[in-house]
Design an enzyme around this catalytic site. Sequence first.
Site, PDB file in Angstrom:
ATOM      1  N   VAL A  77       0.856  -1.176   0.000  1.00 54.86           N
ATOM      2  CA  VAL A  77       0.000   0.000   0.000  1.00 54.86           C
ATOM      3  C   VAL A  77       0.901   1.237   0.000  1.00 54.86           C
ATOM      4  O   VAL A  77       1.806   1.354   0.840  1.00 54.86           O
ATOM      5  CB  VAL A  77      -0.923   0.023   1.240  1.00 54.86           C
ATOM      6  N   ALA A 104       3.106  -4.477   3.171  1.00 55.11           N
ATOM      7  CA  ALA A 104       3.942  -3.324   3.468  1.00 55.11           C
ATOM      8  C   ALA A 104       3.090  -2.093   3.190  1.00 55.11           C
ATOM      9  O   ALA A 104       2.238  -2.111   2.297  1.00 55.11           O
ATOM     10  CB  ALA A 104       5.186  -3.309   2.588  1.00 55.11           C
ATOM     11  N   CYS A 105       3.300  -1.042   3.956  1.00 57.60           N
ATOM     12  CA  CYS A 105       2.595   0.218   3.737  1.00 57.60           C
ATOM     13  C   CYS A 105       3.611   1.333   3.899  1.00 57.60           C
ATOM     14  O   CYS A 105       4.292   1.408   4.930  1.00 57.60           O
ATOM     15  CB  CYS A 105       1.452   0.378   4.737  1.00 57.60           C
ATOM     16  N   VAL A 106       3.736   2.160   2.880  1.00 54.63           N
ATOM     17  CA  VAL A 106       4.725   3.227   2.901  1.00 54.63           C
ATOM     18  C   VAL A 106       4.111   4.544   2.451  1.00 54.63           C
ATOM     19  O   VAL A 106       3.157   4.568   1.673  1.00 54.63           O
ATOM     20  CB  VAL A 106       5.952   2.898   2.010  1.00 54.63           C
TER      21      VAL A 106
END
Length: 130
Positions: A77, A104-106
């Site tokens: 995301v 993963a979220c960045v």
Amino acid sequence: MKKVVHSKCAPAAIGPYSQAIKSNGFLFVSGQIPINPESGEIVEGGVDVQTRQSLENLKAILNDAGIGFENVVKTTVFLKNINDFVAMNTVYANYFREQCPARACVEVSNLPKGALVEIELIATMGEYSY
């Protein structure tokens, strides 16, 4: 060996890439921004509305590949503002209820067309026993 997957129920690619590629028992789905496939425009609203549209676009591609969210093993995301994490996560949780995928979220500095969120994923094409 690879095969292109294209859904007419999701926005067409806006560059030189495929919506998704089937290869070696997996489906690799390109990042989906919150474009309404009928209008071709970003949906209006906050990150919650945009997350829902991005996930609906992913759902359409998965459906055309003959699978669903239960086959997803990894998502990434991308958020324009990491402070939107809770709102995004609330919507995201409605699509992934059991055996949630790795994720993963960045935060990123910008997304195509001014979107607030983009989501990509990898899914298995069948049942596997580990």
